[in-house]
Design an enzyme around this catalytic site. Structure first.
Site, mmCIF file in Angstrom:
data_model
loop_
_atom_site.group_PDB
_atom_site.id
_atom_site.type_symbol
_atom_site.label_atom_id
_atom_site.label_comp_id
_atom_site.label_asym_id
_atom_site.label_seq_id
_atom_site.Cartn_x
_atom_site.Cartn_y
_atom_site.Cartn_z
ATOM 1 N N TYR A 51 0.816 -1.222 0.000
ATOM 2 C CA TYR A 51 0.000 0.000 0.000
ATOM 3 C C TYR A 51 0.850 1.273 0.000
ATOM 4 O O TYR A 51 0.348 2.335 0.398
ATOM 5 C CB TYR A 51 -0.945 -0.007 1.201
ATOM 6 C CG TYR A 51 -2.199 -0.838 0.982
ATOM 7 C CD1 TYR A 51 -3.140 -0.492 0.014
ATOM 8 C CD2 TYR A 51 -2.448 -1.969 1.755
ATOM 9 C CE1 TYR A 51 -4.289 -1.243 -0.193
ATOM 10 C CE2 TYR A 51 -3.607 -2.728 1.556
ATOM 11 C CZ TYR A 51 -4.520 -2.351 0.576
ATOM 12 O OH TYR A 51 -5.660 -3.093 0.378
ATOM 13 N N PHE A 59 -4.760 7.315 6.898
ATOM 14 C CA PHE A 59 -5.247 5.974 7.214
ATOM 15 C C PHE A 59 -4.217 4.877 6.961
ATOM 16 O O PHE A 59 -4.470 3.696 7.210
ATOM 17 C CB PHE A 59 -6.529 5.670 6.420
ATOM 18 C CG PHE A 59 -6.383 5.755 4.918
ATOM 19 C CD1 PHE A 59 -5.817 4.728 4.187
ATOM 20 C CD2 PHE A 59 -6.817 6.890 4.231
ATOM 21 C CE1 PHE A 59 -5.684 4.799 2.811
ATOM 22 C CE2 PHE A 59 -6.687 6.973 2.848
ATOM 23 C CZ PHE A 59 -6.120 5.922 2.140
ATOM 24 N N THR A 93 -15.368 2.248 -2.945
ATOM 25 C CA THR A 93 -14.443 1.984 -1.826
ATOM 26 C C THR A 93 -15.165 2.129 -0.489
ATOM 27 O O THR A 93 -14.979 1.335 0.424
ATOM 28 C CB THR A 93 -13.259 2.988 -1.876
ATOM 29 O OG1 THR A 93 -12.654 2.884 -3.161
ATOM 30 C CG2 THR A 93 -12.229 2.684 -0.805
ATOM 31 N N ARG A 104 -18.907 -5.183 -2.059
ATOM 32 C CA ARG A 104 -18.695 -4.354 -0.861
ATOM 33 C C ARG A 104 -20.004 -4.038 -0.147
ATOM 34 O O ARG A 104 -20.055 -4.006 1.079
ATOM 35 C CB ARG A 104 -17.932 -3.089 -1.239
ATOM 36 C CG ARG A 104 -16.448 -3.368 -1.463
ATOM 37 C CD ARG A 104 -15.740 -2.175 -2.010
ATOM 38 N NE ARG A 104 -14.288 -2.336 -2.007
ATOM 39 C CZ ARG A 104 -13.470 -1.663 -2.785
ATOM 40 N NH1 ARG A 104 -13.952 -0.775 -3.638
ATOM 41 N NH2 ARG A 104 -12.172 -1.849 -2.722
ATOM 42 N N HIS A 117 -10.098 -5.793 -2.128
ATOM 43 C CA HIS A 117 -9.318 -4.809 -2.876
ATOM 44 C C HIS A 117 -9.424 -5.166 -4.353
ATOM 45 O O HIS A 117 -9.504 -6.354 -4.694
ATOM 46 C CB HIS A 117 -7.847 -4.882 -2.435
ATOM 47 C CG HIS A 117 -6.910 -4.189 -3.376
ATOM 48 N ND1 HIS A 117 -6.748 -2.826 -3.388
ATOM 49 C CD2 HIS A 117 -6.119 -4.672 -4.376
ATOM 50 C CE1 HIS A 117 -5.888 -2.503 -4.339
ATOM 51 N NE2 HIS A 117 -5.495 -3.599 -4.944
ATOM 52 N N GLU A 128 0.782 -5.581 -8.648
ATOM 53 C CA GLU A 128 0.180 -6.247 -7.484
ATOM 54 C C GLU A 128 0.190 -7.771 -7.648
ATOM 55 O O GLU A 128 0.448 -8.511 -6.690
ATOM 56 C CB GLU A 128 -1.244 -5.725 -7.282
ATOM 57 C CG GLU A 128 -1.237 -4.261 -6.848
ATOM 58 C CD GLU A 128 -2.606 -3.592 -6.812
ATOM 59 O OE1 GLU A 128 -2.655 -2.416 -6.439
ATOM 60 O OE2 GLU A 128 -3.615 -4.243 -7.145
#
Ligand code: CMP
Length: 139
Positions: A51, A59, A93, A104, A117, A128
């Site tokens: 990240y 955050f 998100t 979600r 994610h 990733e």
């Protein structure tokens, strides 16, 4: 032209709550082929690295603590226009803003613990995917 692969993580709370099977079923039913899959626990340093684009965000540290707090499921998914299609399937998100029927909306409990994610670009999907999987783990 958009690529045909994206990368996803089922986050610790969703795994802990037993939603892995349901989420993978939704992904398959939406026409994604799973081309790599593993259950792993990220070390804190690994979460920091994964990240790092968010390292200046307020955050960031809490997110890294959370993402290393328990097992996660990492996967590479294949479908035409994968990035956009998967982002539609998972929803916003912030789960409060996610549409009905999205992953979600169904499984997230907060912005941080937002169930899954999904990569935001073809370039990041490759970065990733390579972070979690070696060549022989991708079919
Ligand atoms: P994800 O898709 O994994 O990408 C980055 C993550 O940062 C995001 O999902 C959220 O879990 C988290 N995130 C983004 N914005 C916030 C925020 N304002 N507060 C807490 N967590 C956030």
């Amino acid at each position: 032209m958009s690529g045909n692969k994206t990368f996803t993580i089922i986050k610790p709370t969703a795994v802990k709550n037993g939603y892995t099977g349901n989420i993978l079923a939704i992904i398959s039913e939406a026409g994604f082929k799973i081309v790599a899959l593993k259950l792993v626990r990220l070390p804190f340093k690994g979460a920091e690295e994964f990240y790092k684009v968010h390292k200046d965000k307020p955050f960031y540290k809490d997110l890294c603590i959370f993402m290393s707090s328990g097992p996660i499921v990492a996967a590479i998914l294949e479908k035409e226009n994968a990035i956009e299609e998967y982002r539609k399937l998972i929803g916003a998100t912030n789960p409060e803003k996610a549409k009905e029927g999205t992953i979600r909306k169904m499984f997230a409990t907060s912005m941080q613990q937002n169930a899954v994610h999904g990569s935001d670009s073809d370039e990041n999907a490759i970065i990733e995917s390579n972070f979690f999987f070696s060549g022989i783990e991708m079919v």
